[in-house]
Design a protein around this motif. Structure first.
Motif, PDB file in Angstrom:
ATOM      1  N   ARG A  46       0.831  -1.210   0.000  1.00  0.00           N
ATOM      2  CA  ARG A  46       0.000   0.000   0.000  1.00  0.00           C
ATOM      3  C   ARG A  46       0.860   1.253   0.000  1.00  0.00           C
ATOM      4  N   GLU A  47       1.956   1.210   0.762  1.00  0.00           N
ATOM      5  CA  GLU A  47       2.838   2.372   0.817  1.00  0.00           C
ATOM      6  C   GLU A  47       3.471   2.659  -0.540  1.00  0.00           C
ATOM      7  N   SER A  48       3.628   1.620  -1.375  1.00  0.00           N
ATOM      8  CA  SER A  48       4.201   1.812  -2.708  1.00  0.00           C
ATOM      9  C   SER A  48       3.151   2.187  -3.738  1.00  0.00           C
ATOM     10  N   GLY A  49       1.863   2.225  -3.314  1.00  0.00           N
ATOM     11  CA  GLY A  49       0.808   2.668  -4.212  1.00  0.00           C
ATOM     12  C   GLY A  49      -0.143   1.600  -4.680  1.00  0.00           C
ATOM     13  N   ALA A  90      18.863  25.567 -21.929  1.00  0.00           N
ATOM     14  CA  ALA A  90      19.247  25.997 -20.586  1.00  0.00           C
ATOM     15  C   ALA A  90      18.346  27.092 -20.032  1.00  0.00           C
ATOM     16  N   ARG A  91      17.624  27.809 -20.900  1.00  0.00           N
ATOM     17  CA  ARG A  91      16.723  28.863 -20.428  1.00  0.00           C
ATOM     18  C   ARG A  91      15.285  28.377 -20.253  1.00  0.00           C
ATOM     19  N   ASP A  92      15.101  27.075 -20.418  1.00  0.00           N
ATOM     20  CA  ASP A  92      13.767  26.474 -20.286  1.00  0.00           C
ATOM     21  C   ASP A  92      13.580  25.901 -18.891  1.00  0.00           C
ATOM     22  N   LEU A  93      12.308  25.632 -18.559  1.00  0.00           N
ATOM     23  CA  LEU A  93      11.962  25.027 -17.275  1.00  0.00           C
ATOM     24  C   LEU A  93      11.212  23.731 -17.552  1.00  0.00           C
ATOM     25  N   VAL A  94      11.610  22.669 -16.869  1.00  0.00           N
ATOM     26  CA  VAL A  94      10.939  21.370 -17.009  1.00  0.00           C
ATOM     27  C   VAL A  94      10.274  21.010 -15.684  1.00  0.00           C
ATOM     28  N   ILE A  95       8.986  20.743 -15.737  1.00  0.00           N
ATOM     29  CA  ILE A  95       8.226  20.343 -14.553  1.00  0.00           C
ATOM     30  C   ILE A  95       7.774  18.906 -14.746  1.00  0.00           C
ATOM     31  N   LEU A  96       8.181  18.041 -13.839  1.00  0.00           N
ATOM     32  CA  LEU A  96       7.863  16.612 -13.945  1.00  0.00           C
ATOM     33  C   LEU A  96       6.865  16.208 -12.868  1.00  0.00           C
ATOM     34  N   MET A  97       5.941  15.341 -13.247  1.00  0.00           N
ATOM     35  CA  MET A  97       5.003  14.741 -12.305  1.00  0.00           C
ATOM     36  C   MET A  97       5.364  13.261 -12.180  1.00  0.00           C
ATOM     37  N   GLY A  98       5.793  12.848 -10.994  1.00  0.00           N
ATOM     38  CA  GLY A  98       6.208  11.456 -10.816  1.00  0.00           C
ATOM     39  C   GLY A  98       5.746  10.901  -9.491  1.00  0.00           C
ATOM     40  N   PHE A  99       4.579  10.277  -9.496  1.00  0.00           N
ATOM     41  CA  PHE A  99       4.013   9.754  -8.259  1.00  0.00           C
ATOM     42  C   PHE A  99       4.212   8.240  -8.168  1.00  0.00           C
ATOM     43  N   ARG A 100       4.004   7.698  -6.981  1.00  0.00           N
ATOM     44  CA  ARG A 100       4.366   6.297  -6.721  1.00  0.00           C
ATOM     45  C   ARG A 100       3.781   5.347  -7.769  1.00  0.00           C
ATOM     46  N   ARG A 101       4.526   4.258  -7.969  1.00  0.00           N
ATOM     47  CA  ARG A 101       4.315   3.333  -9.068  1.00  0.00           C
ATOM     48  C   ARG A 101       4.680   4.028 -10.384  1.00  0.00           C
ATOM     49  N   PRO A 128       5.916  11.315  -1.089  1.00  0.00           N
ATOM     50  CA  PRO A 128       7.106  11.074  -0.269  1.00  0.00           C
ATOM     51  C   PRO A 128       8.017   9.964  -0.765  1.00  0.00           C
ATOM     52  N   THR A 129       7.483   8.957  -1.477  1.00  0.00           N
ATOM     53  CA  THR A 129       8.341   7.869  -1.959  1.00  0.00           C
ATOM     54  C   THR A 129       9.283   8.327  -3.066  1.00  0.00           C
ATOM     55  N   GLY A 130       9.019   9.501  -3.648  1.00  0.00           N
ATOM     56  CA  GLY A 130       9.869   9.998  -4.732  1.00  0.00           C
ATOM     57  C   GLY A 130      10.867  11.043  -4.292  1.00  0.00           C
ATOM     58  N   SER A 131      10.992  11.245  -2.981  1.00  0.00           N
ATOM     59  CA  SER A 131      11.888  12.291  -2.490  1.00  0.00           C
ATOM     60  C   SER A 131      13.343  12.035  -2.872  1.00  0.00           C
ATOM     61  N   GLY A 132      13.704  10.794  -3.097  1.00  0.00           N
ATOM     62  CA  GLY A 132      15.082  10.471  -3.480  1.00  0.00           C
ATOM     63  C   GLY A 132      15.494  11.056  -4.813  1.00  0.00           C
ATOM     64  N   TYR A 133      14.524  11.355  -5.662  1.00  0.00           N
ATOM     65  CA  TYR A 133      14.839  11.967  -6.953  1.00  0.00           C
ATOM     66  C   TYR A 133      15.260  13.426  -6.800  1.00  0.00           C
ATOM     67  N   GLY A 134      15.076  13.972  -5.592  1.00  0.00           N
ATOM     68  CA  GLY A 134      15.409  15.364  -5.356  1.00  0.00           C
ATOM     69  C   GLY A 134      16.865  15.705  -5.600  1.00  0.00           C
ATOM     70  N   GLN A 135      17.749  14.720  -5.569  1.00  0.00           N
ATOM     71  CA  GLN A 135      19.172  14.982  -5.785  1.00  0.00           C
ATOM     72  C   GLN A 135      19.471  15.434  -7.205  1.00  0.00           C
ATOM     73  N   TRP A 136      18.521  15.210  -8.136  1.00  0.00           N
ATOM     74  CA  TRP A 136      18.753  15.582  -9.534  1.00  0.00           C
ATOM     75  C   TRP A 136      17.943  16.793  -9.983  1.00  0.00           C
ATOM     76  N   VAL A 137      17.106  17.342  -9.102  1.00  0.00           N
ATOM     77  CA  VAL A 137      16.267  18.482  -9.499  1.00  0.00           C
ATOM     78  C   VAL A 137      16.503  19.664  -8.568  1.00  0.00           C
ATOM     79  N   GLY A 138      16.117  20.854  -9.028  1.00  0.00           N
ATOM     80  CA  GLY A 138      16.305  22.037  -8.216  1.00  0.00           C
ATOM     81  C   GLY A 138      15.245  22.224  -7.159  1.00  0.00           C
ATOM     82  N   LEU A 158      -0.228  11.466  -0.724  1.00  0.00           N
ATOM     83  CA  LEU A 158      -1.381  10.902  -1.428  1.00  0.00           C
ATOM     84  C   LEU A 158      -2.305  10.110  -0.514  1.00  0.00           C
ATOM     85  N   GLY A 159      -1.970  10.041   0.776  1.00  0.00           N
ATOM     86  CA  GLY A 159      -2.785   9.267   1.707  1.00  0.00           C
ATOM     87  C   GLY A 159      -2.409   7.795   1.684  1.00  0.00           C
ATOM     88  N   ALA A 160      -2.777   7.098   2.765  1.00  0.00           N
ATOM     89  CA  ALA A 160      -2.438   5.673   2.858  1.00  0.00           C
ATOM     90  C   ALA A 160      -3.548   4.849   3.489  1.00  0.00           C
TER      91      ALA A 160
END
Length: 270
Positions: free
Chosen positions: A74-77, A167-178, A205-215, A222-224
């Protein structure tokens, strides 16, 4: 392997008493988490020894191992019901998640809104459950500024569009569990191409590890407690961001131009 798949694979080897437990759990997997071995035995009208044997027959060490696996799923989605929760309790959990997320967003909002306005182009990427949120964000921002794109295009791959991101562009990613398997290499590739500061990630919260590559990493719980994820936090933060962008943009000229086109094309039932 899921509990359901374990039952299916082991069905032929289960005794009649063990099959009674299997039928019970197929109807309500929550029982594994919320009930003890003795309680499951009573509900299935079998002995405690049969319940213990049943879980070993499925490949678990014991009932506790099965319980831990379901909680982890459930914690993984994975959409499984682990606890009984009333609508008021669900609303309370949602409210707590909203309050915490908005509190955390306080320190990110200003810089992110400025980045949205300053970027030459904005590319919004979303996959699976992140796609509706990405599409909604794009539809909101395109009313406020030009050059806002949703990637990937339907049925297409990313490489042809990624090559144009600068380099002058902005990329917004949506990446939720699973998340899709290629999500990590995608973020790493964008990091190499653009650098960290041009990347924004909305994730749980399960995707917080990706923070090392984004600004900027925006965490959206998402609730559990319920079987299906709750995306109210995601859409609430999107609303807050675009309204802040609208306030800072100042001019309503683009919105008025769009309104005029609506009328000329007779597109909306106004």
């Amino acid at each position: 392997m899921s509990l359901q798949r374990r039952i299916e694979n082991s069905w032929q080897g289960l005794s009649p008493s063990e099959r009674k437990i299997a039928v019970l759990l197929e109807q309500n997997q929550q029982i594994v988490v919320s009930h003890s071995v003795a309680e499951i035995a009573t509900m299935a009208s079998v002995s405690k020894a049969t319940v213990s044997r049943f879980f070993r027959s499925l490949g678990y060490d014991d009932h506790m191992a099965a319980r831990l696996e379901l909680r982890s799923s459930r914690e993984s989605g994975v959409p499984v019901q682990l606890t009984s929760i009333t609508p008021p309790e669900a609303l309370q959990e949602e409210w707590q998640n909203l309050v915490q997320a908005h509190k955390d967003f306080d320190r990110q909002e200003s810089a992110l809104a400025d980045a949205v306005l300053a970027a030459e182009n904005i590319y919004i990427l979303g996959f699976r459950n992140g796609y509706p949120a990405a599409r909604h964000l794009r539809q909101q921002l395109v009313q406020l500024r030009s050059r806002v794109s949703l990637l990937p295009a339907a049925g297409q791959t990313l490489a042809e569009d990624m090559v144009d991101i600068g380099a002058r562009d902005l990329v917004i990613l949506m990446g939720f569990r699973r998340r899709i398997k290629s999500f990590k290499p995608l973020i790493q590739g964008l990091n190499r191409q653009l650098g960290q500061q041009q990347l924004v990630l909305l994730t749980d919260p399960t995707g917080s590890g990706y923070g090392q590559w984004v600004g900027t990493t925006v965490i959206c719980p998402l609730g559990a407690q319920q079987p299906m994820d709750n995306y109210s936090v995601v859409f609430s933060l999107i609303s807050r961001l675009v309204n802040t962008v609208a306030e800072r943009a100042g001019s309503l000229k683009r919105i008025q131009q769009i309104k005029t086109l609506y009328e000329e094309l007779d597109e909306l039932d106004l």
